[in-house]
Design a protein around this motif. Structure first.
Motif, short mmCIF file in Angstrom:
data_model
loop_
_atom_site.label_atom_id
_atom_site.label_comp_id
_atom_site.label_asym_id
_atom_site.label_seq_id
_atom_site.Cartn_x
_atom_site.Cartn_y
_atom_site.Cartn_z
N ALA A 120 0.83 -1.21 0.00
CA ALA A 120 0.00 0.00 0.00
C ALA A 120 0.87 1.26 0.00
N LYS A 121 1.94 1.24 0.78
CA LYS A 121 2.83 2.40 0.82
C LYS A 121 3.50 2.63 -0.53
N ARG A 122 3.92 1.55 -1.17
CA ARG A 122 4.57 1.70 -2.47
C ARG A 122 3.58 2.18 -3.52
N ARG A 123 2.34 1.70 -3.44
CA ARG A 123 1.32 2.13 -4.41
C ARG A 123 1.02 3.61 -4.24
N ARG A 124 0.94 4.08 -3.00
CA ARG A 124 0.69 5.50 -2.76
C ARG A 124 1.84 6.37 -3.27
N SER A 125 3.07 5.88 -3.07
CA SER A 125 4.21 6.66 -3.55
C SER A 125 4.23 6.75 -5.08
N ASN A 126 3.85 5.66 -5.76
CA ASN A 126 3.81 5.68 -7.23
C ASN A 126 2.72 6.61 -7.73
N GLU A 127 1.58 6.59 -7.05
CA GLU A 127 0.48 7.48 -7.47
C GLU A 127 0.88 8.94 -7.29
N SER A 128 1.51 9.24 -6.17
CA SER A 128 1.93 10.63 -5.95
C SER A 128 3.00 11.04 -6.95
N HIS A 129 3.82 10.07 -7.39
CA HIS A 129 4.86 10.39 -8.36
C HIS A 129 4.25 10.76 -9.72
N TYR A 130 3.24 9.99 -10.13
CA TYR A 130 2.64 10.26 -11.43
C TYR A 130 1.76 11.51 -11.40
N ARG A 131 1.32 11.89 -10.23
CA ARG A 131 0.47 13.09 -10.16
C ARG A 131 1.26 14.38 -10.17
N LYS A 132 2.54 14.29 -10.05
CA LYS A 132 3.35 15.50 -10.02
C LYS A 132 3.27 16.22 -11.36
N ARG A 133 3.07 17.49 -11.27
CA ARG A 133 3.01 18.30 -12.49
C ARG A 133 4.42 18.61 -12.97
N PRO A 134 4.61 18.59 -14.26
CA PRO A 134 5.95 18.92 -14.77
C PRO A 134 6.28 20.39 -14.52
N LYS A 135 7.52 20.66 -14.24
CA LYS A 135 7.94 22.03 -13.99
C LYS A 135 7.87 22.83 -15.28
N PRO A 136 7.40 24.06 -15.20
CA PRO A 136 7.35 24.89 -16.41
C PRO A 136 8.76 25.16 -16.92
N GLU A 137 8.94 24.98 -18.19
CA GLU A 137 10.26 25.21 -18.77
C GLU A 137 10.56 26.70 -18.85
N GLU A 138 11.79 27.02 -18.60
CA GLU A 138 12.22 28.41 -18.66
C GLU A 138 12.29 28.86 -20.11
N PRO A 139 11.92 30.10 -20.36
CA PRO A 139 12.00 30.60 -21.74
C PRO A 139 13.43 30.65 -22.23
N ARG A 140 13.66 30.15 -23.41
CA ARG A 140 15.00 30.11 -23.98
C ARG A 140 15.06 31.03 -25.20
N ASN A 141 16.26 31.50 -25.45
CA ASN A 141 16.47 32.32 -26.64
C ASN A 141 16.37 31.46 -27.89
#
Length: 373
Positions: A231-252
């Protein structure tokens, strides 16, 4: 055993080596050195007529003592002061209080040769007297420590739970001639009171925790641990997939994107790569072919300003671009080209080929100068 007259006269270098190995406890090095130099350790005598056992007992090297006992050293050998190795160990134990290693060495020597206990030195002292004196000192120190501990504990208990009048009663009881059993019984009662006041209040919680567990077998416990881990491993995997990707910094905007807007073939990236690959194959066929194949004007690439941009569009780092252009500058230098490929040029196209090489070299030089400035 070797007699006292059978002494080996060694050089100072060898004696110092053996002395250092015995003093530091280097058993393996000592054994190797003795075997290499063919030295009998039983016949080695140091300054003040001390043998290796005297040195090992003085510096409390238990492993060296065991090694020397296996080589049958004379345990009754006396130094200049008349001390046998056992007496040296006993004196070391007396000098360094609470020395467990020295006492263990004394036990080894006594078990190997009990006669050494009664051998006296020049001052009339034997090892048995010194060891008996040490035992009496240890008994006295233990007794003093026990009395001091009881006094200190009595003061702490009386100061926290009793008044000044009760303190005097406790000390008067302590000074009286009570037996040890009565005193220990009193101390046990005091300990129980302190325990139940400080820690006994948590016993009910512990008993309740045990009752909640019930009669859980080992298999039930293992299944429960497995379920909790899953159960602990399943919760950790779910929280991992729910993480939003960090917004990429604007590049030249890079040179590649600019060229992609300027040149739009059917497949933009594939077209640029194919053109660069074709150019590199032509250069490889020209400069790395050492055979007799003739070079015509068609074998040379056609370079212009736009094509150089295509060659550099895949690298965003300016230093990498400059390095690539310098390699091309060296390769297409007219003198270098003549030295490398001059004998393979077709006579009818020779002038046109040299003119094309000059144009390519000038184009690369101008582009490199523009980047440097």
């Amino acid at each position: 055993m070797a007699s006292e007259s059978d002494e080996t006269h060694l050089t100072s270098y060898k004696l110092n080596r053996i002395y250092r190995y015995v003093r530091k406890g280097y058993v393996r090095k000592l054994n190797t050195f003795l075997n290499e130099q063919y030295i009998d350790i039983r016949r080695v005598v140091f300054s003040k007529r001390r043998n290796a056992l005297h040195i090992a007992c003085k510096h409390k090297q238990k492993d060296i003592v065991k090694f020397l006992l296996r080589h049958d050293l004379n345990l009754l050998f006396q130094d200049a002061k008349g001390n046998v190795p056992l007496l040296t160990s006993a004196l070391t134990n007396l000098k360094h209080k609470r020395s467990g290693r020295a006492s263990k060495i004394s036990d080894l020597l006594i078990s190997a040769c009990s006669k050494a206990l009664t051998v006296k030195n020049n001052e009339g002292i034997c090892a048995q007297e010194v060891l008996e004196f040490i035992r009496q000192k240890e008994k006295e120190s233990k007794k003093k420590k026990r009395i001091f501990f009881y006094k200190k504990l009595t003061v702490e208990i009386s100061s926290s739970d009793s008044s000044e009048s009760e303190d005097s009663n406790i000390f008067s009881d302590f000074d009286s001639e009570e037996s040890d059993s009565e005193w220990l019984a009193k101390m046990q009662m005091e300990f129980e009171d302190v325990y139940f006041q400080e820690f006994g209040k948590f016993e009910n919680d512990f008993m309740q925790f045990e009752s909640d567990l019930g009669n859980e077998t080992y298999d039930d416990w293992a299944d429960r641990m497995r379920d909790e881990f899953s159960a602990k491993r399943r919760r950790s995997n779910e929280s991992h997939y729910r993480k939003r990707p960090k917004p990429e910094e604007p590049r030249n905007e890079s040179t590649t994107n600019k060229l992609k807007r300027e040149f739009k073939p059917t497949d933009e990236l594939t077209g640029l790569k194919l053109r660069k690959r074709k150019y590199e194959k032509q250069c490889k066929r020209l400069f790395e072919n050492d055979g007799n194949e003739e070079i015509t004007l068609k074998d040379l690439p056609v370079l212009n300003e736009m094509f150089i941009k295509i060659l550099l569009c895949f690298d965003s780092d300016e230093s990498v671009k400059k390095y690539y252009l310098k390699k091309q500058q060296v390769a297409w230098h007219p003198d270098k080209f003549l030295q490398k490929c001059g004998q393979r040029l077709l006579n009818s196209d020779r002038d046109a080929i040299l003119e094309r090489v000059n144009q390519i070299s000038q184009l690369i030089n101008s582009h490199l100068d523009a980047m440097t400035n």
